[in-house]
Design a protein around this motif. Structure first.
Motif, mmCIF file in Angstrom:
data_model
loop_
_atom_site.group_PDB
_atom_site.id
_atom_site.type_symbol
_atom_site.label_atom_id
_atom_site.label_comp_id
_atom_site.label_asym_id
_atom_site.label_seq_id
_atom_site.Cartn_x
_atom_site.Cartn_y
_atom_site.Cartn_z
ATOM 1 N N THR A 22 -4.648 -0.337 9.183
ATOM 2 C CA THR A 22 -5.218 -0.616 9.213
ATOM 3 C C THR A 22 -6.588 -0.125 7.763
ATOM 4 O O THR A 22 -5.709 1.189 6.823
ATOM 5 C CB THR A 22 -6.715 -1.150 9.735
ATOM 6 N N ILE A 23 -6.682 -0.972 7.299
ATOM 7 C CA ILE A 23 -7.329 -0.949 6.016
ATOM 8 C C ILE A 23 -8.662 -1.346 5.703
ATOM 9 O O ILE A 23 -9.619 -1.862 6.891
ATOM 10 C CB ILE A 23 -6.396 -2.238 4.369
ATOM 11 N N GLY A 24 -9.638 -0.808 4.820
ATOM 12 C CA GLY A 24 -10.914 -0.978 4.277
ATOM 13 C C GLY A 24 -11.401 -1.811 4.077
ATOM 14 O O GLY A 24 -9.988 -2.682 2.870
ATOM 15 N N PRO A 25 -12.206 -1.971 2.843
ATOM 16 C CA PRO A 25 -12.728 -3.314 1.366
ATOM 17 C C PRO A 25 -12.250 -2.399 1.046
ATOM 18 O O PRO A 25 -11.882 -3.972 -0.637
ATOM 19 C CB PRO A 25 -14.393 -3.441 1.964
ATOM 20 N N GLY A 26 -11.618 -0.819 0.331
ATOM 21 C CA GLY A 26 -11.229 -0.967 -0.558
ATOM 22 C C GLY A 26 -10.091 -0.465 -0.930
ATOM 23 O O GLY A 26 -9.348 0.376 -1.451
ATOM 24 N N ASP A 27 -9.037 -0.903 -0.160
ATOM 25 C CA ASP A 27 -7.764 -0.907 0.340
ATOM 26 C C ASP A 27 -7.030 -1.388 0.382
ATOM 27 O O ASP A 27 -7.728 -2.121 -0.029
ATOM 28 C CB ASP A 27 -7.386 -0.132 1.747
ATOM 29 N N VAL A 28 -5.682 -1.108 0.326
ATOM 30 C CA VAL A 28 -4.348 -1.516 -0.051
ATOM 31 C C VAL A 28 -3.747 -1.013 1.003
ATOM 32 O O VAL A 28 -3.435 -0.203 1.295
ATOM 33 C CB VAL A 28 -3.745 -1.194 -1.438
ATOM 34 N N LEU A 29 -3.224 -2.376 1.190
ATOM 35 C CA LEU A 29 -1.850 -2.021 2.372
ATOM 36 C C LEU A 29 -0.472 -3.107 1.450
ATOM 37 O O LEU A 29 -0.381 -3.824 0.991
ATOM 38 C CB LEU A 29 -1.688 -3.064 3.857
ATOM 39 N N ILE A 30 1.058 -1.835 2.021
ATOM 40 C CA ILE A 30 1.843 -1.644 1.003
ATOM 41 C C ILE A 30 3.274 -1.222 1.662
ATOM 42 O O ILE A 30 3.354 -0.327 2.863
ATOM 43 C CB ILE A 30 1.353 -0.378 -0.254
ATOM 44 N N LYS A 31 3.877 -2.380 1.700
ATOM 45 C CA LYS A 31 5.533 -2.248 2.633
ATOM 46 C C LYS A 31 5.962 -1.581 1.459
ATOM 47 O O LYS A 31 6.516 -1.357 0.625
ATOM 48 C CB LYS A 31 5.642 -3.690 2.487
ATOM 49 N N VAL A 32 6.428 -0.202 2.502
ATOM 50 C CA VAL A 32 7.210 0.797 1.943
ATOM 51 C C VAL A 32 8.869 -0.063 1.440
ATOM 52 O O VAL A 32 9.311 -0.061 2.811
ATOM 53 C CB VAL A 32 7.497 1.986 2.468
ATOM 54 N N LEU A 33 9.321 0.836 -0.196
ATOM 55 C CA LEU A 33 10.613 -0.257 -0.162
ATOM 56 C C LEU A 33 11.299 1.431 -0.068
ATOM 57 O O LEU A 33 12.103 0.805 0.390
ATOM 58 C CB LEU A 33 10.548 -0.393 -1.495
ATOM 59 N N ARG A 34 11.627 1.887 -0.755
ATOM 60 C CA ARG A 34 11.727 3.788 -1.057
ATOM 61 C C ARG A 34 11.100 5.033 -1.043
ATOM 62 O O ARG A 34 9.820 4.734 -1.282
ATOM 63 C CB ARG A 34 12.515 3.571 -2.102
ATOM 64 N N THR A 35 11.809 5.348 -0.488
ATOM 65 C CA THR A 35 11.063 7.058 -0.288
ATOM 66 C C THR A 35 11.614 8.136 -0.966
ATOM 67 O O THR A 35 12.819 8.603 -0.991
ATOM 68 C CB THR A 35 10.059 7.379 0.185
ATOM 69 N N GLY A 36 11.135 8.769 -1.588
ATOM 70 C CA GLY A 36 11.662 10.915 -2.302
ATOM 71 C C GLY A 36 11.259 11.250 -1.561
ATOM 72 O O GLY A 36 10.204 11.660 -0.616
ATOM 73 N N ILE A 37 12.865 13.018 -1.443
ATOM 74 C CA ILE A 37 12.283 13.414 -0.043
ATOM 75 C C ILE A 37 11.933 15.067 -1.424
ATOM 76 O O ILE A 37 12.175 14.959 -1.929
ATOM 77 C CB ILE A 37 13.203 13.785 0.871
ATOM 78 N N CYS A 38 10.390 15.623 -0.806
ATOM 79 C CA CYS A 38 9.777 16.223 -1.578
ATOM 80 C C CYS A 38 9.933 17.704 -0.550
ATOM 81 O O CYS A 38 10.450 17.672 0.703
ATOM 82 C CB CYS A 38 8.586 15.727 -1.097
ATOM 83 N N GLY A 39 9.551 18.945 -1.413
ATOM 84 C CA GLY A 39 9.749 20.333 -1.223
ATOM 85 C C GLY A 39 9.176 19.969 0.157
ATOM 86 O O GLY A 39 9.298 21.416 0.964
#
Length: 342
Positions: A22-39
């Motif tokens: 859920t988001i608050g008044p200063g937040d953004v909800l994002i549908k994830v498309l791609r992610t990178g795997i990090c160390g």
């Protein structure tokens, strides 16, 4: 929604259903498309000593991503649904001395996305609008997904002037290779990168380094001679976290040389401080990205023709995360991408 979760305090990750954020008044909800795997994700999956200290389960992991905005809070004015965005994964307090002085990357109370709070290896992620970067110009989704580590590379590489300089990079992991590409693009004369993985050195050759050196067989000093250098390297970028790499770098710098250190060592180790003092070597620690100066630099570099495509070596549907993580942990790959768009 589906998410990759560190459910238990033991090795492994679990693909499971979790509530949509859920988001608050200063937040953004994002549908994830791609992610990178990090160390960092590999450490959390392995549940090593660092992860045990840094992470509290259960936790949705992941911090490198690109996605599409689906909802904004009522106080968000400059981001709208449909925008393609990446996220700055360091969430700062906003009230400490450094934050108030505009040095947010130096905030002592930083919380890491996917480490200190639920992250982006999920169908949706929520972020404060102040941590959202809108891609205003076209960008490949794979590259947009790795803006976080690309930012580490840019922050490190551009710590010192590079035009006409001879640059030594120790560690040909994905960030080291990206830093090499940046250094070449920014006008360095010679860029030499070192590693012990021939596969990663070959990736570095694809981005145009002057010399990719396997230090298991050839010394940095011999590499200097091959490049025709007589007084050492002007700029060093330490990306490996290996004690021997840092010591070799210090030993091969010119007088007045400058070293930026991104590689994180597993433990303390000695270096030749007499050499550092008498050679007047500057050493600067790097952590994350400058917010948001580094992000502007990243976008401008890509607009100017910087090609990071060789760094992306694998893409997998998120359901095949085990295979993707094994690829990323092999030590032979570049950046590995998880596709959440299906």
């Amino acid at each position: 929604m589906k998410a990759l979760v560190k459910q238990k305090a033991e090795p492994g990750l679990w693909l499971t259903d979790v509530p949509e954020p859920t988001i608050g008044p200063g937040d953004v909800l994002i549908k994830v498309l791609r992610t990178g795997i990090c160390g960092t994700d590999l450490h959390i999956r392995a549940w090593d000593g660092w992860a045990q200290q840094a992470v509290r389960t259960p936790l949705t992991v992941g911090h490198e991503f690109v996605g599409e905005v689906v909802e904004t809070g009522r106080d968000v004015a400059d981001i709208k649904p449909g925008d393609l965005v990446s996220g700055e994964g360091h969430l700062v307090c906003g009230s400490c001395r450094n934050c108030q002085a505009g040095r947010r990357h130096l905030c002592r109370a930083t919380v890491g996305l996917g480490v200190g709070r639920d992250g982006a290896f999920a169908e949706y992620v929520a972020l404060p609008a102040t941590n959202v970067w809108v891609h205003r110009v076209p960008v490949d989704l794979d590259i947009a997904a790795v803006f976080d580590p690309f930012g580490n590379a840019v922050h490190t590489a551009l710590s010192f002037p590079l035009v006409g300089e001879d640059v030594l990079i120790t560690g040909a992991g994905p960030i080291g290779i990206m830093a090499a590409a940046v250094a070449r693009h920014a006008g360095a004369r010679h860029v030499m990168i070192t590693d012990v993985s021939e596969q990663r050195l070959e990736l570095a050759r694809k981005v145009g380094v002057s010399l990719a050196l396997n230090v298991a067989h050839t010394s940095i000093e011999a590499g200097q001679r091959e490049l025709g250098l007589r007084e050492g390297f002007d700029v060093g970028l330490e990306m490996s976290g290996r004690p021997e790499a840092m010591r070799d770098m210090i030993g091969n710098m010119t007088h007045g040389g400058r070293i930026a250190v991104l590689g994180l060592a597993a433990e303390e180790f000695p270096v030749d401080w007499s050499r550092i003092v008498t050679s007047m070597i500057t050493i600067k620690g790097i952590y994350g990205r400058e917010m948001f100066e580094t992000w502007y630099a990243m976008s401008v570099l890509l607009e100017g023709g910087l090609d990071l495509a060789p760094v992306i070596t694998g893409r997998y549907p998120y359901q095949e995360f085990e295979t993707a993580f094994a690829d990323a942990a092999s030590g032979q790959s570049g950046k590995v991408i998880l596709d959440w768009s299906a």
